[in-house]
Design a protein around this motif. Sequence first.
Motif, PDB file in Angstrom:
ATOM      1  N   ALA A  17       0.842  -1.196   0.000  1.00  0.00           N
ATOM      2  CA  ALA A  17       0.000   0.000   0.000  1.00  0.00           C
ATOM      3  C   ALA A  17       0.871   1.236   0.000  1.00  0.00           C
ATOM      4  N   TRP A  18       0.281   2.332  -0.464  1.00  0.00           N
ATOM      5  CA  TRP A  18       0.938   3.625  -0.430  1.00  0.00           C
ATOM      6  C   TRP A  18       0.237   4.498   0.605  1.00  0.00           C
ATOM      7  N   LEU A  19       1.039   5.156   1.424  1.00  0.00           N
ATOM      8  CA  LEU A  19       0.501   6.032   2.455  1.00  0.00           C
ATOM      9  C   LEU A  19       1.012   7.451   2.223  1.00  0.00           C
ATOM     10  N   PHE A  20       0.079   8.384   2.107  1.00  0.00           N
ATOM     11  CA  PHE A  20       0.400   9.789   1.892  1.00  0.00           C
ATOM     12  C   PHE A  20      -0.084  10.582   3.100  1.00  0.00           C
ATOM     13  N   THR A  21       0.745  11.447   3.631  1.00  0.00           N
ATOM     14  CA  THR A  21       0.347  12.256   4.772  1.00  0.00           C
ATOM     15  C   THR A  21       0.563  13.731   4.468  1.00  0.00           C
ATOM     16  N   PRO A  22      -0.292  14.590   4.999  1.00  0.00           N
ATOM     17  CA  PRO A  22      -0.149  16.028   4.742  1.00  0.00           C
ATOM     18  C   PRO A  22       1.180  16.568   5.250  1.00  0.00           C
ATOM     19  N   ASP A  23       1.685  17.619   4.608  1.00  0.00           N
ATOM     20  CA  ASP A  23       2.937  18.250   5.035  1.00  0.00           C
ATOM     21  C   ASP A  23       2.846  18.755   6.454  1.00  0.00           C
ATOM     22  N   SER A  24       1.781  19.452   6.756  1.00  0.00           N
ATOM     23  CA  SER A  24       1.584  19.936   8.123  1.00  0.00           C
ATOM     24  C   SER A  24       0.366  19.228   8.687  1.00  0.00           C
ATOM     25  N   ARG A  25       0.615  18.191   9.442  1.00  0.00           N
ATOM     26  CA  ARG A  25      -0.465  17.359   9.946  1.00  0.00           C
ATOM     27  C   ARG A  25      -1.079  17.974  11.189  1.00  0.00           C
ATOM     28  N   PRO A  26      -2.413  18.098  11.229  1.00  0.00           N
ATOM     29  CA  PRO A  26      -3.059  18.528  12.461  1.00  0.00           C
ATOM     30  C   PRO A  26      -2.896  17.447  13.517  1.00  0.00           C
ATOM     31  N   GLU A  27      -2.836  17.829  14.738  1.00  0.00           N
ATOM     32  CA  GLU A  27      -2.744  16.851  15.829  1.00  0.00           C
ATOM     33  C   GLU A  27      -3.962  16.981  16.729  1.00  0.00           C
ATOM     34  N   PRO A  28      -4.832  15.960  16.841  1.00  0.00           N
ATOM     35  CA  PRO A  28      -4.696  14.715  16.090  1.00  0.00           C
ATOM     36  C   PRO A  28      -5.140  14.888  14.640  1.00  0.00           C
ATOM     37  N   VAL A  29      -4.789  13.914  13.793  1.00  0.00           N
ATOM     38  CA  VAL A  29      -5.247  13.933  12.416  1.00  0.00           C
ATOM     39  C   VAL A  29      -6.775  13.869  12.416  1.00  0.00           C
ATOM     40  N   GLU A  30      -7.399  14.734  11.664  1.00  0.00           N
ATOM     41  CA  GLU A  30      -8.857  14.785  11.689  1.00  0.00           C
ATOM     42  C   GLU A  30      -9.504  13.767  10.749  1.00  0.00           C
ATOM     43  N   ALA A  31      -8.900  13.568   9.582  1.00  0.00           N
ATOM     44  CA  ALA A  31      -9.600  12.762   8.591  1.00  0.00           C
ATOM     45  C   ALA A  31      -8.642  11.950   7.738  1.00  0.00           C
ATOM     46  N   GLY A  32      -9.103  10.769   7.359  1.00  0.00           N
ATOM     47  CA  GLY A  32      -8.330   9.897   6.480  1.00  0.00           C
ATOM     48  C   GLY A  32      -9.200   9.402   5.340  1.00  0.00           C
ATOM     49  N   VAL A  33      -8.548   8.960   4.264  1.00  0.00           N
ATOM     50  CA  VAL A  33      -9.263   8.491   3.075  1.00  0.00           C
ATOM     51  C   VAL A  33      -8.627   7.199   2.571  1.00  0.00           C
ATOM     52  N   ILE A  34      -9.466   6.214   2.253  1.00  0.00           N
ATOM     53  CA  ILE A  34      -9.025   5.016   1.541  1.00  0.00           C
ATOM     54  C   ILE A  34      -9.390   5.194   0.078  1.00  0.00           C
ATOM     55  N   VAL A  35      -8.415   5.049  -0.807  1.00  0.00           N
ATOM     56  CA  VAL A  35      -8.652   5.115  -2.245  1.00  0.00           C
ATOM     57  C   VAL A  35      -8.662   3.691  -2.802  1.00  0.00           C
ATOM     58  N   TYR A  36      -9.773   3.308  -3.407  1.00  0.00           N
ATOM     59  CA  TYR A  36      -9.885   1.999  -4.051  1.00  0.00           C
ATOM     60  C   TYR A  36      -9.535   2.170  -5.529  1.00  0.00           C
ATOM     61  N   MET A  37      -8.451   1.532  -5.933  1.00  0.00           N
ATOM     62  CA  MET A  37      -7.866   1.733  -7.263  1.00  0.00           C
ATOM     63  C   MET A  37      -8.771   1.194  -8.366  1.00  0.00           C
ATOM     64  N   ASP A  38      -8.453   1.599  -9.591  1.00  0.00           N
ATOM     65  CA  ASP A  38      -9.086   0.996 -10.756  1.00  0.00           C
ATOM     66  C   ASP A  38      -8.342  -0.279 -11.124  1.00  0.00           C
ATOM     67  N   ALA A  39      -8.598  -0.822 -12.293  1.00  0.00           N
ATOM     68  CA  ALA A  39      -8.083  -2.144 -12.645  1.00  0.00           C
ATOM     69  C   ALA A  39      -6.596  -2.194 -12.952  1.00  0.00           C
ATOM     70  N   PHE A  40      -5.949  -1.042 -13.068  1.00  0.00           N
ATOM     71  CA  PHE A  40      -4.580  -1.037 -13.583  1.00  0.00           C
ATOM     72  C   PHE A  40      -3.512  -0.947 -12.491  1.00  0.00           C
ATOM     73  N   GLY A  41      -3.924  -1.042 -11.241  1.00  0.00           N
ATOM     74  CA  GLY A  41      -2.969  -1.170 -10.143  1.00  0.00           C
ATOM     75  C   GLY A  41      -2.349   0.133  -9.681  1.00  0.00           C
ATOM     76  N   LEU A  42      -1.386  -0.010  -8.762  1.00  0.00           N
ATOM     77  CA  LEU A  42      -0.671   1.145  -8.231  1.00  0.00           C
ATOM     78  C   LEU A  42       0.324   1.636  -9.277  1.00  0.00           C
ATOM     79  N   ARG A  43       0.256   2.924  -9.571  1.00  0.00           N
ATOM     80  CA  ARG A  43       1.072   3.515 -10.633  1.00  0.00           C
ATOM     81  C   ARG A  43       1.025   5.031 -10.465  1.00  0.00           C
ATOM     82  N   PRO A  44       1.742   5.788 -11.288  1.00  0.00           N
ATOM     83  CA  PRO A  44       1.782   7.242 -11.100  1.00  0.00           C
ATOM     84  C   PRO A  44       0.416   7.929 -11.048  1.00  0.00           C
ATOM     85  N   ALA A  45      -0.535   7.474 -11.842  1.00  0.00           N
ATOM     86  CA  ALA A  45      -1.854   8.116 -11.834  1.00  0.00           C
ATOM     87  C   ALA A  45      -2.543   7.963 -10.484  1.00  0.00           C
ATOM     88  N   MET A  46      -2.337   6.824  -9.818  1.00  0.00           N
ATOM     89  CA  MET A  46      -2.884   6.638  -8.473  1.00  0.00           C
ATOM     90  C   MET A  46      -2.125   7.499  -7.471  1.00  0.00           C
TER      91      MET A  46
END
Length: 245
Positions: A17-46
């Motif tokens: 999996a790829w994990l991306f975090t904001p540059d300046s993270r609020p403490e605590p982190v308020e919100a997270g998102v799961i991205v469900y990919m399309d059929a072509f897998g993890l790649r630059p567009a994702m």
Amino acid sequence: MPFSEIKIKTADGEADAWLFTPDSRPEPVEAGVIVYMDAFGLRPAMSEIGETLANAGYVTLIPDLFYRNAPYGPFDAKTAFKNEDTAKELRGIMSSTTQALTISDTAAFLDTLEGEGAKSIGTVGYCMGGPRALNAAAHYPDRIAAAASFHGGNLASDAEDSPHKAANKIKGRVYVGSAGIDKSFPPEQSAKLAQALREAEVDHIIENYVGMQHGWAVSDHDIYDAEGAKRAWKRLFTLFEEALH
């Protein structure tokens, strides 16, 4: 913007999996998102999608839904279904990665984001990821506050795992951006999904992107539409800003 490649322990193994975090993270982190990919897998567009969400302040997880079939690909979104060999490989991987498996994996995905401090979580899926984002909201209604699908297919099909059949379990808000030209989500399915969500009293919007084709919102598809993608991002940020904060 911090980025890391991680492994997530699931009931069936380990998912990259790829994990991306904001540059300046609020403490605590308020919100997270799961991205469900399309059929072509993890790649630059994702990665672009993950970066955009993280830059907007969301800790973002993009899991490899095909990890059970690794190694595979890589696939080119413009040509993969036009080449007989890669099309056959892709269809095999997609058919073996069932909705039930992704629903099971989502428990671990949620644990990962919550481990990062996310207090409120949304999902978004593209193409085959669209129904998975909605099914996640249905099966984890107390952990997912919002779900979005962009050019998702088979959102209201005859299949037992069709998301519209689980609409009565959803507690969060739902946004569906449908391609105006999409055999996998024709008008009759849109009407069926709308009826199911309305009867279940789910706060929802189904929006038809007139003239857009299946895949318009992901940058490496040959039918990518920049204006349509811009509109999709505007709708997604509105959903998350209202539902996750």
